[in-house]
Design a protein around this motif. Structure first.
Motif, short mmCIF file in Angstrom:
data_model
loop_
_atom_site.label_atom_id
_atom_site.label_comp_id
_atom_site.label_asym_id
_atom_site.label_seq_id
_atom_site.Cartn_x
_atom_site.Cartn_y
_atom_site.Cartn_z
N SER A 156 1.06 -1.44 -0.13
CA SER A 156 0.14 -0.13 -0.15
C SER A 156 1.02 0.98 -0.06
O SER A 156 0.84 2.29 -0.82
N SER A 216 0.60 3.83 -3.14
CA SER A 216 0.11 5.37 -2.83
C SER A 216 0.93 6.24 -2.99
O SER A 216 1.09 7.28 -3.46
N ILE A 237 -4.15 8.94 -0.40
CA ILE A 237 -5.12 9.02 0.62
C ILE A 237 -6.21 8.55 0.08
O ILE A 237 -6.93 6.82 0.37
N TRP A 277 -5.26 4.51 -1.36
CA TRP A 277 -4.88 3.71 0.15
C TRP A 277 -6.13 3.12 -0.18
O TRP A 277 -6.40 1.84 0.20
N ASN A 278 -7.15 3.68 0.10
CA ASN A 278 -8.35 3.48 0.26
C ASN A 278 -9.44 2.53 -1.36
O ASN A 278 -10.25 2.42 -0.80
N ALA A 292 -6.39 -2.11 2.14
CA ALA A 292 -7.80 -2.43 1.98
C ALA A 292 -8.08 -3.12 1.18
O ALA A 292 -9.79 -3.93 1.53
N LEU A 327 -7.95 -0.77 9.85
CA LEU A 327 -8.26 1.35 10.02
C LEU A 327 -7.09 1.89 9.99
O LEU A 327 -6.90 2.99 10.13
N SER A 357 -5.12 4.51 8.12
CA SER A 357 -5.77 5.06 7.22
C SER A 357 -5.66 6.26 8.86
O SER A 357 -6.11 8.08 8.69
N PHE A 406 -4.75 10.36 9.13
CA PHE A 406 -5.80 11.60 9.48
C PHE A 406 -5.23 12.16 10.85
O PHE A 406 -5.50 13.79 10.00
N ILE A 416 -12.51 8.61 5.98
CA ILE A 416 -11.25 8.13 5.75
C ILE A 416 -10.68 6.59 5.74
O ILE A 416 -9.65 6.18 5.97
N PRO A 470 -10.98 2.62 5.02
CA PRO A 470 -11.82 2.20 4.15
C PRO A 470 -12.42 1.38 3.81
O PRO A 470 -12.71 0.94 4.95
#
Lengths: 308, 328
Positions: A106, A110, A237, A240-241, A259, A284, A287, A291, B147, B149
């Motif tokens: 990832s 990314s 991001i 990433w998602n 993900a 999570l 992320s 954030f 934010i 996933p």
């Protein structure tokens, strides 16, 4: 799942630049300036606090159950804090899916996507915003398509293309795809920022004999660097998602992303709730950390394009 | 575009035999001949080329494939409009768009309305009374689902909603409401609303953030004047705030409507389109045709229709918005 901001308008020459970054202005109130809350104020606060708690409730469940033993969950239910803290769920999931590898995949996907997309969008935006090339509206109109087209309308040709050039099940297929789609968005945003670049600075540099490359590197780049970094944060991001492209293009375990380590394998490794919670927590956490580090940038970036 | 086309023959003939001398190739005017190409053109080439190959080429290929019958192997057979005619009579296709319509309501309209309301509350009710830090912290909390996933959100919500050991049903049973502890994702009647619940949870943070930034841009004097005249908070919200954030509102509606029509991952992780076709959406339907039934031509037709609808919607909303902008 941050929605990709849609450009507010296609007009280049007028209107404020969306990226010029109106920061989220905090209300500058000193303690003495605050209104007395009163009963209704406290009531409203309570209602909102309950709403906020409901919103983060799934996260609470994830955290408490990830460290719980299965019998503890059976006995005391999912909402309470664990009676004894165990790391077994987390380490089990980590080793089972080889999470280190997923993280590394990832990060690579990314990171490279963000870098390539920034380079591409900056070059394009430089030609459009500073160079004022002919047909710039055509180019921007073309890039508009990137916002509206669903990935499903591209996926099959991309899939066959990747296979024919030997990039199927290779992270570079995903990197290239996202770098191109996201650079269309980035070029769009950056063009309107650069179209408002102070003319005097450009003229002064040109009179000094700076060529286009020199102008790009020593004059324009240093000034828009913060904007580029903000865009890069978003590219990172978003990538990433991302879900569909890695799902289709990276079938083997060794190439999957964070993900996907949950989505595609949810039945495989995570039958019982505590392992599910552990998997969700690992999924999570990156992320969430990202954030909290880039919170200001991200929240400001979300509003770009929204304010004319 | 016209000059690109006009330049092409000249370049061709020059390359083919070099029999044409430069001035003859450009007979239009001497002024033109001396003007140099804008040197910035070089910088646009990588981006445009990459776009044309990766996005333009792929979309073109999808459109072409939509006129063929192809299982992904061998050669595609051209069948004209057959796929589109089949689509028109395909109940699942219409259902998928109906579900996309539901998602427009639950992913665009409801989060926008709720988000505007919460943003206004946080901005000019909570912040002036309890300080900006509290409202900023709440805003961040609402934003967190954005934010995460989607696969993680999916796993969490499937667990929350699961019929037996799901948290929601456990709570419902504990408070004595076991008669409404339903099989949320397993029952075709409720599945789409269960997915919708997650979408609302995800989307609200986006609109709160945008509306709060919109509100901070506004001139507070109008609201203050209304307050002095005795208008309640709700009256001010309805009469003033709502109209002042119209630009933000149209942006939020545009982006979330497009996102709602594109929904794929939430459906994929939560229900796989099921039970039956109860939560199938166009994006999932085309994916299913590509990789499960391998009716690639048919899936391409679905994807093409979706792409066209999205483009038309985006153009319409952008036009409306630009017209609004001019009027203001």
């Amino acid at each position: 799942m941050i929605a990709e901001p849609m450009p507010a308008s296609i007009q280049l020459d007028e209107g404020a630049s969306p990226l010029a970054g109106k920061p989220l202005k905090p209300l500058k109130l000193r303690k003495s300036e605050l209104v007395k809350p009163g009963v209704s104020g406290w009531l409203m606060l309570t209602v909102l606090v309950i709403a906020v708690l409901a919103w983060v409730f799934p996260l609470w469940l994830t955290v408490v159950n990830a460290f719980k033993t299965a019998p503890d969950l059976l006995e005391n239910g999912p909402v309470t804090v664990p009676t004894t803290i165990t790391l077994a769920n987390i380490t089990d999931f980590w080793t089972q899916v080889n999470f280190t590898q997923k993280l590394w995949n990832s990060i690579q996907i990314s990171g490279w996507t963000a870098l390539l997309a920034i380079v591409l969008s900056f070059l394009t935006a430089y030609a459009i915003g500073i160079g004022r090339i002919k047909f710039r509206m055509w180019v921007l109109g073309l890039f508009m398509i990137a916002f509206t087209i669903p990935q499903e309308a591209l996926i099959y040709p991309i899939y066959t293309m990747a296979k024919s050039v030997g990039l199927y099940d290779n992270i570079w297929s995903v990197i290239i795809f996202f770098a191109v789609t996201q650079s269309a968005f980035g070029a769009y945003m950056l063009s309107s920022v650069l179209s408002e670049f102070p003319m005097e600075i450009l003229e002064a540099a040109r009179i000094d004999g700076a060529g286009t490359l020199r102008l790009l590197w020593s004059v324009v780049l240093p000034i828009v660097r913060p904007t580029l970094l903000m865009l890069a944060t978003f590219f990172f991001i978003w990538t990433w998602n991302e879900f569909l492209m890695p799902l289709v293009l990276l079938p083997s375990n060794a190439n999957q992303t964070v993900a996907l380590s949950l989505g595609a394998t949810s039945g495989q490794y995570t039958s019982d709730p505590v392992s599910k919670a552990a998997a969700a927590l690992l999924g999570l956490l990156p992320s969430l950390i990202f954030f909290f580090i880039f919170q200001r940038t991200l929240l400001r970036g979300v509003t770009m394009g929204a304010v004319k | 575009m016209s000059s690109v086309l006009a330049a092409a023959p000249a370049a061709d003939s020059a390359a083919s035999g070099k029999t044409v001398t430069a001035p003859a190739a450009r007979p239009r005017s001497t002024k033109r001949a001396t003007r140099r190409v804008n040197p910035y053109v070089w910088y646009v080439i990588p981006g445009v080329l990459a776009f044309l190959v990766v996005i333009g080429g792929s979309f073109g290929a999808t459109i072409y494939t939509s006129f063929t019958s192809w299982n992904g192997l061998g050669t595609a057979k051209f069948v004209g409009l057959k796929n589109y005619i089949t689509l028109m009579g395909d109940e699942v296709f219409w259902q998928s768009f109906l579900h996309a319509g539901v998602f427009v309501i639950t992913m665009a309209l409801i989060p926008s309305a709720l988000g505007l309301f919460v943003a206004a509350l946080l901005f000019d009710y909570i912040a002036p009374r309890f300080g900006a830090r509290i409202s900023a912290a709440m805003r961040a909390m609402f934003f967190v689902p954005q934010i995460i996933p989607i696969t993680v959100s999916g796993v969490l919500w499937v667990w929350l909603l699961s019929p037996n050991d799901g948290v929601i049903n456990t709570i419902l049973r504990n408070i004595g409401a076991s008669n409404i502890a339903l099989n949320w994702l397993g029952d075709p009647k409720y599945a789409i609303w269960a997915v919708s619940a997650m979408l609302i949870w995800i989307q609200i943070g986006y609109s709160i953030v945008i509306f709060m930034s919109g509100l901070s841009r506004l001139d507070p004097s109008m609201s203050e004047a209304a307050q002095l005249d005795g208008a309640t908070w709700f009256q001010r919200f309805r009469m003033i705030t709502f109209f002042q954030v119209r630009p933000e509102l149209s942006v939020v509606l545009l982006t979330t409507t497009v996102a709602a029509l594109k929904v794929f991952a939430p459906v994929y992780v939560m229900t796989q389109g099921g039970p039956g076709n109860a939560t199938t959406v166009p994006a999932f339907f085309s994916y299913y045709q590509f990789f499960t039934t391998t009716k690639v031509g048919y899936g391409s037709a679905v994807a093409t229709v979706l792409a066209l609808i999205l483009t038309v919607i985006a153009i319409v909303i952008l036009n409306v918005q630009n017209r609004q902008g001019e009027n203001q």
